[in-house]
Write an enzyme that holds these catalytic residues in place. Structure first.
Site, PDB file in Angstrom:
ATOM      1  N   HIS A 117       6.489   2.819 -15.936  1.00 15.23           N
ATOM      2  CA  HIS A 117       6.702   1.383 -16.114  1.00 15.23           C
ATOM      3  C   HIS A 117       7.660   1.153 -17.269  1.00 15.23           C
ATOM      4  CE1 HIS A 117       3.466   0.368 -13.356  1.00 15.23           C
ATOM      5  NE2 HIS A 117       2.746   1.318 -13.930  1.00 15.23           N
ATOM      6  N   ALA A 162      -2.434  24.410 -20.463  1.00 14.89           N
ATOM      7  CA  ALA A 162      -3.469  23.396 -20.257  1.00 14.89           C
ATOM      8  C   ALA A 162      -3.243  22.218 -21.196  1.00 14.89           C
ATOM      9  CB  ALA A 162      -4.847  24.004 -20.497  1.00 14.89           C
TER      10      ALA A 162
END
Length: 200
Positions: A117, A162
């Site tokens: 956005h 991770a």
């Protein structure tokens, strides 16, 4: 702009900036229904799971395994080009194409998000959405809870640590980690596990 023209942009490799509410939602709603059904089927019912994945995905490969808890924004914009193992709770926000190469491992909780956005709140409040494709090469391992953002290309044999947030392209044969993800080091022969340590 006509719906056909909007869908051409949604499925293009160029990405787009547009009003999210202008995207035709019929196919998206259908994908969401199919995904809910998929997530409720027993893992033992491989035939039904395969039937649903063929309806959900843009490119299906019979060598993929997708565990329960998966989510797709569109489904038809996700393309598996070979074997892949997708662990529990992975999210594909495929507002642009997501292409995944052969022999890829995607750990639990990974998010692949083409969607974004505007930073300026007035534009964001108008419903503007940005979208860029994601391309993952062959033999890539994406660690648990990593986020891959729109516009990123991950090279062959790369490893994503991770929890990493990947904002930029990742070279092949490279380990990246961190927030934002940075190159840790190249993968070398020193990373080969000695055969006498492999127990079974």
């Amino acid at each position: 702009m006509r719906q056909e023209e909007i869908m051409k942009l949604v499925t293009s490799k160029d990405g787009y900036i547009g009003h999210a509410m202008s995207i035709p939602h019929e196919r998206q709603n259908k994908a969401h229904e199919l995904v809910v059904a998929y997530n409720q089927i027993s893992p033992a019912d491989t035939k039904r799971r395969e039937e649903l994945l063929k309806q959900i995905l843009g490119t299906y490969n019979e060598q993929i395994v997708i565990q329960n808890g998966v989510h797709f924004d569109f489904g038809f914009n996700t393309h598996f080009l070979g074997m892949a193992y997708v662990n529990f709770g992975v999210t594909f926000l495929d507002t642009s194409p997501i292409t995944i190469g052969d022999m890829c491992f995607i750990a639990p909780g990974v998010i692949l998000t083409c969607a974004g956005h505007p930073v300026v709140s007035e534009q964001r409040n108008l419903g503007l959405e940005t979208s860029k494709p994601i391309t993952i090469g062959n033999s890539v391992w994406i660690g648990a809870h990593a986020t891959i953002c729109g516009g990123v290309k991950i090279g062959d044999h790369a490893v994503i640590g991770a929890g990493a947030v990947v904002l930029h392209d990742v070279p092949e044969n490279t380990i990246v980690a961190g927030v934002p993800a940075k190159e840790i080091r190249p993968i070398t022969d020193k990373d080969i596990i000695p055969s006498d340590q492999i127990l079974f």
